[in-house]
Enzyme design. Structure first.
Site, mmCIF file in Angstrom:
data_model
loop_
_atom_site.group_PDB
_atom_site.id
_atom_site.type_symbol
_atom_site.label_atom_id
_atom_site.label_comp_id
_atom_site.label_asym_id
_atom_site.label_seq_id
_atom_site.Cartn_x
_atom_site.Cartn_y
_atom_site.Cartn_z
ATOM 1 N N HIS A 231 66.540 64.981 32.478
ATOM 2 C CA HIS A 231 67.079 63.712 32.976
ATOM 3 C C HIS A 231 66.185 62.535 32.611
ATOM 4 O O HIS A 231 66.655 61.412 32.464
ATOM 5 C CB HIS A 231 67.365 63.802 34.474
ATOM 6 C CG HIS A 231 68.608 64.571 34.745
ATOM 7 N ND1 HIS A 231 68.593 65.903 35.053
ATOM 8 C CD2 HIS A 231 69.915 64.207 34.665
ATOM 9 C CE1 HIS A 231 69.836 66.326 35.174
ATOM 10 N NE2 HIS A 231 70.658 65.318 34.949
ATOM 11 N N CYS A 558 80.923 65.056 28.733
ATOM 12 C CA CYS A 558 80.055 63.951 29.146
ATOM 13 C C CYS A 558 78.572 64.305 29.019
ATOM 14 O O CYS A 558 77.711 63.539 29.425
ATOM 15 C CB CYS A 558 80.383 63.489 30.563
ATOM 16 S SG CYS A 558 80.097 64.765 31.786
HETATM 17 C C1 PEP Z 1 75.610 67.667 32.011
HETATM 18 O O1 PEP Z 1 75.096 68.586 32.638
HETATM 19 O O2 PEP Z 1 75.942 67.759 30.807
HETATM 20 C C2 PEP Z 1 75.828 66.358 32.672
HETATM 21 C C3 PEP Z 1 76.500 65.403 32.078
HETATM 22 O O3 PEP Z 1 75.257 66.169 33.895
HETATM 23 P P1 PEP Z 1 73.691 65.869 34.082
HETATM 24 O O4 PEP Z 1 73.099 65.663 32.713
HETATM 25 O O5 PEP Z 1 73.557 64.691 34.947
HETATM 26 O O6 PEP Z 1 73.216 67.127 34.724
#
Ligand code: PEP
Ligand code: MG
Length: 627
Positions: A231, A558
Site C-alpha cells: 500500500h 481495480c
Molecule cells: C487489490 O487488492 O487489488 C485492491 C485494489 O485493493 P487494495 O490494493 O487496497 O488491497
C-alpha cells in the site's frame, strides 16, 4: 563520489532532490554528522534540553498541586490524572536509558542528539512492545511523549554552527573530519535549492497518508524494504511522485543532504550525480512533463475507445476526497475505487487532528458526519459520474492502532470480516455513504469477500440502515448499487454466489495474486515470486470476467494490473471493459487503447489461455504486445 543504487521502481517519473533521512517515528528528525571535536558540545546541548524539560515538568507539577489545594473540596479526577501522568514522565526523565544512553550513541555514531535519542527510543519501544501485559506495553506511549518533549526542546536550542567553528580553528588537528564536514556544508548550501527526497528504512501506509494529509511536498520516496503492490507503493503512485522501494541499505549509504536522482521507472537512484548526468536527467524530466501536457490537451475529453470502436471505461482509484479533483482533471469516467480506510490512516491512527491517540472511542474516530462530508464531496466533485466507495478494508499492511490487540493480518480479521465483527463501525460507515448517495452517483463495494454468508450479512445490515434512514426521513439513493471485490481465490473460483447477490464486481488483483501464490505483497524478499502471469492467476481472472459477462454483471479490475500496459491486451481479450487505476495513468491508457483492435486480440488471448507455464505465457504475450 557518485554511485548508483538499484531497487523496485514503483512509479514512473524522475525526481532530482536532496536526501532527508527519515526516522520511523511520528517525530521527523534527520541525522546530522558531528565532527569528533564537537561531540562534548552536542552532549551539553542534550543535557541542557533534559534540564529544561525537567524544570518544565516541575513547574507543571507545582501548578497542579496549587490547583489541587485551591480545589481541595473539589479534588477532581483531572488533577489526580495529571499529577500521576507527570510523575511517570518525571520518572522517565531520571532513567539511565533515556538520559545517559543517547550520549553513548552520540559518541559512538558521531551524530546529533535528536537522532541519538530517537534511536534509543525506538529500541525501548521495541522492548515495551514485547511485554505480555497491556499496561506495561502501553507505557511506550509515555516514553514517546517524553522523547517528543525533549526533541522539541533540542530543536529550540540553537544548534552548533559547525562551519563557523572550523573556519576559526585553522590549527585543528583533525583535518580529515574538518574536510568532511566542510564538504557536507558546502553540498548542503549547494543542494538547498533542490526539493526534499525522503530516504527511510520503511514508510508505512499510515506515514504516507500523513504526508498527504499534511500536504507535505516531497519530490520522491526511497525505502530499504517494501514490495511492488504494497500500500505504500500504491500511495506513492497516487501522489504522482517517483518512488523506489527495496533498496536494501539506502538509509546507510545515503548521507543527509546528498544530491539524488530518482528514476522511478527503472528503479534506480543516482547518488551525487556528475554535472553531465544531472543535465541528462533534467532533460528527460522536461520531456516527460511535455509528454504529459500533450496527452492532457489531446486526450482529456476524448472518449476511451479501441481502434475497432469498443467502448472502454477508465475509472480512477482514490485515497482522499481531494484526489477526486485530479481524477476529473485526468479525464476519469468516475471513481472505480475509493479506498475509504485511508481516511483513517495516519501515524496516530486518528481520522483528524482533534482526536486523541489513546482514544478507544470508535464512534469518535469513525465519526459519521465527517465521513458523510468526505463522501458527499467526492460525489459532488464527480458530478453524477459513478463513485464506488469501498467499505473499510483495514488489515494486512493497513493497520490502525485501535486494533492493535486484534489479528488483522492478511489472513486474519481483514476487510469485510472486521466490519462484520465490529458492526457499529460498519453501520456508521454505511449510514454516512447512504446519506451521501443523495448527492451523486454513489455505489458501495464490499472488500475481501470469501463466502455467501458474509454478503447476506452485509446486505442485511445495509437494509437495516436504509430502514433507519427512511424512518428518520433522511434522503438516500433507494437504488444504490452494491458490489463486491474478488480478491480471494475462493470468491473467484465460485464467483456465482457473488454474481447472484450483487450488482457489480471488481477484481482486486493485488490481493488475488497475493492469496493465490501465497506471496506477501509487501515483502521485498518474495517480490520476484509475485508473478502476474502465473497460469493460475490468469485462469482465475478469465473465469471471473467471463462468468460476469455471461450474466451481464459489470466487472472491473481495480488492482495495479489495470494500469500495467503489458497486461492491457490480455485483459481486453478476456472480455474486460472496465479498468480502474491511479488517475495519472488514465491518459496514457487512453492513448494505448486507440491503437488496439479487440476483434484481433480476442482469439489470440484464447490461445494464450491454453498455455499452462508462465514462461510460455510471457513469450506469447510479448509477441502479442509487439504487434
Ligand atoms: C487489490 O487488492 O487489488 C485492491 C485494489 O485493493 P487494495 O490494493 O487496497 O488491497
Ligand atoms: Mg485488496
Amino acid at each position: 563520489m557518485s554511485f548508483v543504487l538499484f531497487g523496485l521502481g514503483i512509479s514512473s517519473g524522475i525526481a532530482i532532490g536532496r536526501a532527508v533521512l527519515m526516522n520511523q517515528t511520528p517525530l521527523e528528525v534527520s541525522r546530522k554528522n558531528i565532527p569528533p571535536e564537537l561531540v562534548e558540545t552536542e552532549i551539553s546541548r542534550f543535557d541542557k534540553a533534559i534540564e529544561n524539560v525537567r524544570k518544565e515538568f516541575l513547574q507543571l507539577q507545582n501548578n497542579s498541586k496549587q490547583d489541587q489545594s485551591q480545589n481541595a473540596k473539589n479534588k477532581s479526577k483531572k488533577f489526580v490524572e495529571l499529577s500521576a501522568f507527570l510523575n511517570v514522565h518525571m520518572m522517565f526523565l531520571e532513567d539511565y536509558e533515556i538520559v545517559q544512553k543517547p550520549k553513548d550513541i552520540i559518541r559512538e555514531k558521531l551524530c546529533n542528539a535528536e537522532w541519538a535519542l530517537i534511536q534509543q527510543m525506538n529500541f525501548l519501544v521495541q522492548q515495551f512492545d514485547s511485554f505480555e501485559d497491556n499496561y506495561f506495553k502501553d507505557r511506550k506511549f509515555d516514553i514517546i511523549q517524553v522523547v517528543e518533549r525533549i526533541v522539541k526542546e533540542l530543536l529550540s536550542i540553537k544548534q552548533n554552527n559547525y562551519q563557523h567553528h572550523h573556519k576559526n580553528n585553522k590549527n585543528n588537528k583533525n583535518n580529515q573530519s574538518q574536510n568532511h564536514s566542510q564538504e557536507q556544508n558546502q553540498s548542503k548550501n549547494q543542494n538547498n535549492k533542490f526539493p526534499e527526497i525522503i530516504v527511510a528504512h520503511d514508510i508505512s501506509p499510515a506515514d504516507a497518508m500523513e504526508f498527504r494529509q499534511q500536504q507535505k511536498n516531497y519530490a520522491a520516496f526511497l525505502t530499504d524494504v517494501g514490495g511492488l503492490t504494497s500500500h505504500t507503493a500504491i500511495l506513492a503512485r497516487n501522489m504522482e511522485i517517483p518512488a523506489v522501494l527495496s533498496l536494501k541499505n539506502a538509509q546507510t549509504l545515503i548521507k543527509p543532504n546528498q544530491l539524488l536522482i530518482v528514476d522511478g521507472l527503472r528503479g534506480i537512484v543516482i547518488v551525487n550525480p556528475s554535472p553531465q548526468i544531472l543535465d541528462e536527467y533534467n532533460l528527460r524530466k522536461k520531456q516527460l512533463a511535455l509528454k504529459k501536457d500533450y496527452l492532457k490537451k489531446r486526450l482529456k475529453s476524448a472518449k476511451s475507445q479501441t481502434l475497432d470502436g469498443v467502448d472502454i471505461n477508465l475509472y480512477a482509484n482514490i485515497e482522499l476526497p481531494s484526489d477526486a479533483k485530479n481524477a476529473l482533471e485526468d479525464g476519469a469516467d468516475g471513481i472505480g475505487l475509493f479506498r475509504s480506510e485511508c481516511l483513517f490512516l495516519n501515524s496516530s491512527g486518528n481520522s483528524n487532528s482533534n482526536s486523541n491517540n489513546n482514544n478507544n472511542n470508535n464512534e469518535k474516530i469513525f465519526n459519521e458526519d465527517e465521513q458523510f462530508f468526505a463522501y458527499k464531496s467526492v460525489a459532488e466533485t464527480m458530478k453524477n459520474k459513478p463513485v464506488v466507495i469501498r467499505t473499510l478494508d483495514i488489515g494486512a499492511d493497513k493497520v490502525l492502532p485501535m486494533f492493535k490487540n486484534t489479528n488483522t493480518s492478511a489472513l486474519g480479521l481483514r476487510g469485510i470480516r472486521l466490519s462484520l465483527k465490529e458492526q457499529h463501525i460498519f453501520n456508521t460507515q454505511i449510514r454516512a455513504i447512504l446519506r451521501a448517495s443523495a448527492f451523486g452517483n454513489i455505489k458501495i463495494l464490499l472488500p475481501l469477500l470469501t463466502n455467501s454468508q458474509e454478503i447476506d450479512q452485509a446486505l442485511n445490515l445495509i437494509n437495516q440502515q436504509k430502514d433507519f434512514l427512511r424512518s428518520s426521513k433522511i434522503a438516500f439513493d433507494e437504488n444504490i448499487q452494491i458490489g463486491g471485490m474478488i480478491e480471494v481465490p475462493a470468491a473467484a473460483l465460485a464467483v456465482g454466489f457473488v454474481l447472484r447477490r450483487l450488482d457489480f464486481i471488481s477484481i482486486g488483483t493485488n490481493d488475488l495474486i497475493q492469496y493465490t501464490l501465497a506471496i506477501d505483497r509487501a515483502d521485498e524478499n518474495v517480490a520476484d515470486l509475485y508473478d502476474v502471469l502465473h497460469p493460475s492467476v490468469l485462469i482465475l481472472l478469465y473465469h471471473t470476467i467471463s462468468s460476469a459477462n455471461k450474466v451481464n454483471i459489470p466487472v472491473s479490475v481495480c488492482g495495479e494490473m489495470a494500469s500495467d500496459s503489458r497486461m492491457t491486451k490480455l485483459l481486453l481479450g478476456m472480455g474486460l471493459r472496465n479498468f480502474s487505476m491511479q488517475s495519472s495513468q488514465i491518459l496514457k491508457m487512453k492513448e494505448n487503447l486507440c491503437k488496439f483492435n479487440v476483434s484481433e486480440i480476442t482469439p489470440i488471448v484464447k490461445r494464450i489461455m491454453k498455455l499452462d507455464e508462465s514462461n510460455k505465457i510471457r513469450e506469447a504475450l510479448t509477441k502479442l504486445n509487439e504487434n
